[in-house]
Design a protein around this motif. Sequence first.
Motif, mmCIF file in Angstrom:
data_model
loop_
_atom_site.group_PDB
_atom_site.id
_atom_site.type_symbol
_atom_site.label_atom_id
_atom_site.label_comp_id
_atom_site.label_asym_id
_atom_site.label_seq_id
_atom_site.Cartn_x
_atom_site.Cartn_y
_atom_site.Cartn_z
ATOM 1 N N VAL A 130 -0.975 7.869 3.635
ATOM 2 C CA VAL A 130 -0.485 6.490 3.637
ATOM 3 C C VAL A 130 1.026 6.461 3.897
ATOM 4 C CG1 VAL A 130 -0.062 4.476 2.160
ATOM 5 C CG2 VAL A 130 -2.326 5.522 2.216
ATOM 6 N N MET A 150 -4.964 2.303 6.467
ATOM 7 C CA MET A 150 -4.381 2.742 5.198
ATOM 8 C C MET A 150 -5.286 2.397 4.016
ATOM 9 S SD MET A 150 -0.485 1.513 6.080
ATOM 10 C CE MET A 150 0.185 1.706 4.434
ATOM 11 N N TYR A 208 2.642 4.654 7.260
ATOM 12 C CA TYR A 208 3.567 3.521 7.172
ATOM 13 C C TYR A 208 4.895 3.838 7.852
ATOM 14 C CZ TYR A 208 6.524 -0.175 5.401
ATOM 15 O OH TYR A 208 7.398 -1.236 5.313
ATOM 16 N N THR A 233 0.849 -1.198 0.000
ATOM 17 C CA THR A 233 0.000 0.000 0.000
ATOM 18 C C THR A 233 0.880 1.243 0.000
ATOM 19 O OG1 THR A 233 -1.644 -1.233 1.287
ATOM 20 C CG2 THR A 233 -1.932 1.149 1.149
ATOM 21 N N LEU A 247 -7.210 4.891 1.386
ATOM 22 C CA LEU A 247 -7.025 4.735 -0.054
ATOM 23 C C LEU A 247 -8.357 4.686 -0.792
ATOM 24 C CD1 LEU A 247 -5.213 4.299 -2.490
ATOM 25 C CD2 LEU A 247 -5.154 1.863 -1.949
#
Length: 345
Positions: free
Chosen positions: A332, A306, A336, A91, A310
């Motif tokens: 995102v 996440m 992360y 992702t 999206l």
Amino acid sequence: MIPLDPAVWSLTHALIVFGVCAAVIAIVGTRITGVVDQLADRTGIGEAAAGAVLLGAATSVGGSVLSVTAAWNNHPELSVSNALGGIAVQTFFLAVADMFYRRANLEHAAASVPNLMQNGLLICLLAMIMLAPLTPDITIWGIHPVTPLLFGFYLYGINLVHKSSESPMWRPFQTRETREDVPDDDTATMPSMVRLWGEFLIMMAILGFAGWALEPSATVIAQESGLGQTVIGVLLTAISTSIPELVTSVAAVRRGALTLAVGGIIGGNAFDTLFTAASDIAYRKGSIYHAMSEDAEFWVALTLLMSGILIMGLIRRERHGIGHIGAESMAVLVLYIGGVLLLFY
């Protein structure tokens, strides 16, 4: 000369084996994208479906074999963290690919019904994995009831993705920057179907073997370095087995195959949830969901967040953002990187 028995490997031996296998996965995984793109045109199934099923499954073979092998060898923490870490980093890679498309944000240009459906499927599968440790620790022949549900729901979801691609009930508004999945009309210059399928299957076999060889080297690295299986799974094996997704998504974006790029990542992520289900079957000491560490559960929740962001980006379809990257992609990236930093907290 590296001994054949991983039990006597040193940290140096393990790092060499790991590096070679990661390089094989990167090279072969990159090559397989072009084959899948041609198969999408040859078979007429479309880039979204090809990305979800063929590319997603093929580039995930190395990681799936690693997770199943780790579970069979009684390393559930490495198995689960590799699977969940792979979904999170892929992702993240989609947000990275957004930087390489300058005309508009990727969420705007690649918005399609199949991609939205695939993301919704991924969220449902992740939620099932998140719920599994909270259910009673009951197994039938060593398999938790959530495992067959994951397989069944995945097949049901892929069927819905296919139907939404063939007969969509609504379509995203088309703008000048939107790139639709238009098959290449010049299929006569492409290799034959037999050759394409042959190359596809051979490369899948190579990726599977590389994933199998990665597991013992990752276990030795975790033991000798003292970092632990979760850190190795999330950062080392998950990233190395996901390199094809990064390279192929960037390559697909650069040549304008946006639906294949997004569909390959999201479809691959949905397929990757089955790593956990397959690992539960391979793990013979009970439910692998109940053997998950708190760090692994954290990565399920983070990946769920996440994925939710999206899908909001694909629906919102911001045309341009700061630095030509969508606000959702930026979120995102931040999530992360924040999750990785928390691993060492």
